[in-house]
Design an enzyme around this catalytic site. Structure first.
Site, PDB file in Angstrom:
ATOM      1  N   ASN A 110       0.849  -1.180   0.000  1.00 18.51           N
ATOM      2  CA  ASN A 110       0.000   0.000   0.000  1.00 18.51           C
ATOM      3  C   ASN A 110       0.893   1.241   0.000  1.00 18.51           C
ATOM      4  O   ASN A 110       2.070   1.171   0.355  1.00 18.51           O
ATOM      5  CB  ASN A 110      -0.912   0.011   1.225  1.00 18.51           C
ATOM      6  CG  ASN A 110      -1.978   1.088   1.151  1.00 18.51           C
ATOM      7  OD1 ASN A 110      -2.380   1.502   0.065  1.00 18.51           O
ATOM      8  ND2 ASN A 110      -2.434   1.566   2.295  1.00 18.51           N
ATOM      9  N   HIS A 112       0.987   5.305   1.407  1.00 15.59           N
ATOM     10  CA  HIS A 112       0.361   6.190   2.388  1.00 15.59           C
ATOM     11  C   HIS A 112       0.987   7.578   2.265  1.00 15.59           C
ATOM     12  O   HIS A 112       2.215   7.702   2.163  1.00 15.59           O
ATOM     13  CB  HIS A 112       0.591   5.650   3.805  1.00 15.59           C
ATOM     14  CG  HIS A 112      -0.066   6.470   4.869  1.00 15.59           C
ATOM     15  ND1 HIS A 112      -1.419   6.482   5.068  1.00 15.59           N
ATOM     16  CD2 HIS A 112       0.469   7.319   5.788  1.00 15.59           C
ATOM     17  CE1 HIS A 112      -1.703   7.302   6.070  1.00 15.59           C
ATOM     18  NE2 HIS A 112      -0.581   7.826   6.521  1.00 15.59           N
ATOM     19  N   ASP A 148      -1.507   0.956   8.547  1.00 16.48           N
ATOM     20  CA  ASP A 148      -0.308   1.717   8.186  1.00 16.48           C
ATOM     21  C   ASP A 148       0.903   1.368   9.053  1.00 16.48           C
ATOM     22  O   ASP A 148       1.757   2.223   9.324  1.00 16.48           O
ATOM     23  CB  ASP A 148      -0.572   3.229   8.285  1.00 16.48           C
ATOM     24  CG  ASP A 148      -1.701   3.687   7.369  1.00 16.48           C
ATOM     25  OD1 ASP A 148      -1.888   3.079   6.315  1.00 16.48           O
ATOM     26  OD2 ASP A 148      -2.403   4.656   7.734  1.00 16.48           O
TER      27      ASP A 148
END
Length: 321
Positions: A110, A112, A148
């Site tokens: 991912n 961020h 996260d």
């Protein structure tokens, strides 16, 4: 053995600008991955049309009226139908179930919009500006059940101007993301053929064994039991002596076992040059599907074959518990 491209599925929820950056980067010469699927929880997501225009298989299924686990299962099945090996989240605005994340441990990435571990969650640009930071930025990380919090694989800094607004900073960070994400994905999916990565993995495992020291031998990293009478039990060979493989060299019980292993799995095992039928065997590291537990097994077994009895007795006792 020819290298094949890693197959990547990208999840989006909107316009898919990071998806587009990943897709076009995958078409550059020597790119180590290909995009085999773009999937979304929103059938109207604009990025789907871009993907279709570029000839990429797409899938969409709304999450409305479904449990998180039910929707995750549908999305995951689309990934498996596409034979994807990695999932890359690119503006996918859904929290995934823990079970789904665990099944793709180490294979889901991912991005961020902050310099993690700073500012997990939302409002990252506001928070960076309010804190008086000199830089915002973006981080690519592995996905874990904790939001996260996965290992950071790469970051890029973006300077914060005097009087900056969150929206202005966000626009510049988005441009930076488009440079960062394809680079990090490419590096990550190709790590299995990266000699530096493979050496570090072998080194870490070898040095966890009792009383081991690393010492180069004939230009190759090697590991031996410590002390003046120490003996080598493993070497790292990166195409040494003209061989085609990056490999771990370890000791078997002798020529018969060496021959049997090679005959049984010639894609994984080979006889190292200049060793002959000595019992040393090469385990190919730069090949798809490497089993690191097998590497651990052979390192430990080879170490036991040369370690002093006082150490092997201690290890045998420890293994009983």
């Amino acid at each position: 053995m020819p290298d094949s491209k890693a197959k990547v599925a990208i999840f989006i929820s909107g316009g898919g600008t990071n998806m587009a950056a990943l897709l076009y980067a995958s078409r550059l010469d020597n790119a180590p991955y290909e995009v085999v699927l773009v999937a979304s929880n929103r059938p109207e997501a604009g990025g789907l049309e871009l993907a279709r225009t570029e000839g990429i298989t797409t899938f969409a299924h709304s999450h409305k009226g479904m449990s998180r686990e039910e929707h995750d299962a549908i999305m995951e099945q689309a990934v498996r139908d596409a034979d994807a090996e990695y999932i890359v989240l690119a503006g996918y605005m859904r929290i995934l179930s823990d079970a789904f994340v665990e099944r793709w441990h180490g294979a889901m990435l991912n991005i961020h919009p902050s310099l993690l571990p700073k500012y997990k969650g939302l409002e990252t640009h506001h928070r960076a500006i309010d804190a008086g930071d000199s830089h915002g930025g973006a981080s690519v990380h592995l996905v874990t059940p904790e939001l996260d919090a996965g290992e950071v694989l790469g970051q890029i800094k973006v300077a914060i101007r005097d009087g900056d607004t969150a929206d202005a900073l966000a626009e510049r960070v988005k441009v930076a993301e488009h440079q960062l994400y394809p680079r990090v994905v490419a590096d990550y999916v190709s790590r299995s053929s990266n000699p530096d990565f493979l050496l570090e993995q072998v080194r870490r495992r070898a040095m966890q064994l009792p009383e081991v020291e690393e010492r180069a031998s004939h230009g190759a990293p090697g590991w031996r039991t410590a002390g003046k009478s120490g003996k080598y039990f493993a070497y790292f060979s990166d195409r040494h002596h003209g061989e085609s493989a990056t490999a771990l060299l370890v000791k078997t019980s002798g020529a018969d076992e060496q021959a049997a292993l090679i005959e049984g799995d010639p894609e994984r095992f080979y006889s190292p040059k200049f060793y002959g039928p000595s019992g040393w065997i090469g385990i190919v590291l730069n090949a798809p599907g490497l089993d690191w537990e097998q590497v651990d097994y052979w390192l430990a077994r080879s170490w036991r074959s040369v370690a002093p009895k006082r150490l092997t007795k201690l290890q045998d006792a420890a293994d009983m518990f």
